[in-house]
Design a protein around this motif. Structure first.
Motif, PDB file in Angstrom:
ATOM      1  N   LEU A   1      -4.247  10.838  -9.719  1.00  0.00           N
ATOM      2  CA  LEU A   1      -3.779  10.714 -10.931  1.00  0.00           C
ATOM      3  C   LEU A   1      -3.654   9.432 -11.348  1.00  0.00           C
ATOM      4  O   LEU A   1      -3.901   9.038 -12.751  1.00  0.00           O
ATOM      5  N   ALA A   2      -3.565   8.517 -10.360  1.00  0.00           N
ATOM      6  CA  ALA A   2      -3.628   6.993 -10.876  1.00  0.00           C
ATOM      7  C   ALA A   2      -4.931   6.398 -11.124  1.00  0.00           C
ATOM      8  O   ALA A   2      -5.129   5.216 -11.817  1.00  0.00           O
ATOM      9  N   SER A   3      -5.960   6.921 -10.609  1.00  0.00           N
ATOM     10  CA  SER A   3      -7.496   6.354 -10.471  1.00  0.00           C
ATOM     11  C   SER A   3      -7.770   6.079 -11.879  1.00  0.00           C
ATOM     12  O   SER A   3      -7.650   6.933 -13.000  1.00  0.00           O
ATOM     13  N   GLY A   4      -7.988   4.585 -12.192  1.00  0.00           N
ATOM     14  CA  GLY A   4      -8.703   4.111 -13.399  1.00  0.00           C
ATOM     15  C   GLY A   4      -7.368   3.898 -14.502  1.00  0.00           C
ATOM     16  O   GLY A   4      -7.768   3.515 -15.584  1.00  0.00           O
ATOM     17  N   ARG A   5      -6.231   4.257 -14.073  1.00  0.00           N
ATOM     18  CA  ARG A   5      -4.966   4.033 -14.904  1.00  0.00           C
ATOM     19  C   ARG A   5      -4.152   2.949 -14.541  1.00  0.00           C
ATOM     20  O   ARG A   5      -3.562   2.310 -15.338  1.00  0.00           O
ATOM     21  N   LEU A   6      -3.640   3.084 -13.061  1.00  0.00           N
ATOM     22  CA  LEU A   6      -2.812   2.229 -12.380  1.00  0.00           C
ATOM     23  C   LEU A   6      -3.594   1.592 -11.338  1.00  0.00           C
ATOM     24  O   LEU A   6      -4.025   2.345 -10.332  1.00  0.00           O
ATOM     25  N   ARG A   7      -3.305   0.284 -11.078  1.00  0.00           N
ATOM     26  CA  ARG A   7      -3.468  -0.327  -9.694  1.00  0.00           C
ATOM     27  C   ARG A   7      -2.277   0.037  -8.733  1.00  0.00           C
ATOM     28  O   ARG A   7      -1.305   0.271  -9.336  1.00  0.00           O
ATOM     29  N   LEU A   8      -2.645   0.133  -7.316  1.00  0.00           N
ATOM     30  CA  LEU A   8      -1.399   0.554  -6.461  1.00  0.00           C
ATOM     31  C   LEU A   8      -1.000  -0.213  -5.557  1.00  0.00           C
ATOM     32  O   LEU A   8      -2.023  -0.605  -4.931  1.00  0.00           O
ATOM     33  N   ASN A   9       0.295  -0.524  -5.365  1.00  0.00           N
ATOM     34  CA  ASN A   9       0.661  -1.256  -4.105  1.00  0.00           C
ATOM     35  C   ASN A   9       1.170  -0.229  -3.281  1.00  0.00           C
ATOM     36  O   ASN A   9       2.203   0.454  -3.458  1.00  0.00           O
ATOM     37  N   ILE A  10       0.315  -0.039  -2.058  1.00  0.00           N
ATOM     38  CA  ILE A  10       0.719   1.088  -1.272  1.00  0.00           C
ATOM     39  C   ILE A  10       1.313   0.549   0.009  1.00  0.00           C
ATOM     40  O   ILE A  10       0.821   0.048   0.780  1.00  0.00           O
ATOM     41  N   GLU A  11       2.772   0.874   0.095  1.00  0.00           N
ATOM     42  CA  GLU A  11       3.321   0.290   1.139  1.00  0.00           C
ATOM     43  C   GLU A  11       3.193   1.269   2.399  1.00  0.00           C
ATOM     44  O   GLU A  11       3.385   2.561   2.237  1.00  0.00           O
ATOM     45  N   LEU A  12       2.770   0.763   3.404  1.00  0.00           N
ATOM     46  CA  LEU A  12       2.741   1.553   4.910  1.00  0.00           C
ATOM     47  C   LEU A  12       3.939   1.634   5.319  1.00  0.00           C
ATOM     48  O   LEU A  12       4.115   0.601   5.953  1.00  0.00           O
ATOM     49  N   LYS A  13       4.633   2.767   5.280  1.00  0.00           N
ATOM     50  CA  LYS A  13       5.930   2.764   5.885  1.00  0.00           C
ATOM     51  C   LYS A  13       5.840   2.976   7.324  1.00  0.00           C
ATOM     52  O   LYS A  13       5.996   4.282   7.905  1.00  0.00           O
ATOM     53  N   THR A  14       5.849   1.977   8.220  1.00  0.00           N
ATOM     54  CA  THR A  14       5.313   2.312   9.620  1.00  0.00           C
ATOM     55  C   THR A  14       6.104   0.891  10.364  1.00  0.00           C
ATOM     56  O   THR A  14       6.470   0.006   9.776  1.00  0.00           O
ATOM     57  N   TRP A  15       6.287   1.326  11.632  1.00  0.00           N
ATOM     58  CA  TRP A  15       6.611   0.191  12.684  1.00  0.00           C
ATOM     59  C   TRP A  15       6.174   0.514  13.966  1.00  0.00           C
ATOM     60  O   TRP A  15       6.713   1.561  14.366  1.00  0.00           O
TER      61      TRP A  15
END
Length: 243
Positions: free
Chosen positions: A100-114
């Motif tokens: 959905l975001a491709s070509g429309r929004l840049r993404l900050n993808i948080e890796l929710k892990t520890w």
């Protein structure tokens, strides 16, 4: 206006966070160029977009994300808690959000892990990003420095960012150690000296979570490169696009 607007978990002020409805509402605003989302792994290894480690707050399900298969998660209602209009909204897969975001929004993808919470999370996310040709459209961020190191081991071309929310420590030094070019930081931890230093080093700064016009203006006055991450991109628009 250089202080870019970042939609926090999509347009989460009005739509249920981290859902396709929130993504679409963010995309509909032409001045929103970035979006922040959170990614975890289902029990069967599918990257899913959800913030909490538990399903309880934002869905009608119960228990931990890591203990449920994707087919179980996708059947949950992730919208009703936000309002009747969003009843039936689902927890999306990362694949769906990327498409959905491709070509429309840049993404900050948080890796929710520890630690070892989600073995294989970094590999799964990177494979998806690369399969869609979106390497230059994303930054992978995390509180977990080990996760960021894994990203660099898997694909050094992927941009990484440190999430920092401590009153102690030296984020500028930590960024250099981790070879990160992005800092995600609580807005009340940011100061003009740090902002100027990182801008000089060409490190992108994203301040979160800023929902008041007064704080948006304060950050803009601090430095023009600070990205403003907000649940309310409409308030950003009213603040900086005033006629």
């Amino acid at each position: 206006m250089k202080n870019m607007c970042v939609a926090h978990r999509g347009f989460s002020g009005k739509a249920p966070e981290n859902t396709l409805a929130a993504v679409r509402m963010a995309i509909a605003l032409p001045y929103v160029r970035w979006m922040e989302i959170d990614v975890q792994l289902s029990r069967d290894g599918v990257p899913v977009v959800i913030h909490d480690f538990s399903l309880d707050r934002t869905t009608n399900g119960h228990g931990k994300v890591k203990n449920m298969d994707w087919e179980q998660i996708r059947r949950l209602d992730a919208g009703s808690w936000k309002g009747r209009a969003f009843r039936g909204e689902r927890v999306p897969s990362l694949d769906e959000v990327l498409s959905l975001a491709s070509g429309r929004l840049r993404l900050n993808i948080e890796l929710k892990t520890w630690g070892d919470l989600y073995p294989g999370l970094e590999q799964a996310v990177i494979e998806l990003v690369n399969s869609k040709g979106m390497r230059d459209e994303v930054v992978l961020t995390s509180f977990d420095t080990t996760s960021l190191e894994r990203v660099k081991e898997i694909d050094p071309r992927i941009r990484t960012g440190l999430i920092f929310d401590s009153r102690r420590g030296d984020p500028a030094r930590k960024l250099q150690e981790l070879d990160c070019s992005f800092l995600s930081i609580s807005f009340d931890r940011l100061n003009p000296t740090l902002a100027a230093l990182l801008a000089q080093r060409e490190v992108k700064i994203m301040a979160w979570t800023v929902n008041k016009a007064k704080e948006m203006r304060r950050l803009a006055a601090m430095h023009s490169d600070i990205m403003i991450c907000t649940n309310r991109p409409d308030i950003w628009g009213d603040t900086f696009l005033e006629v």
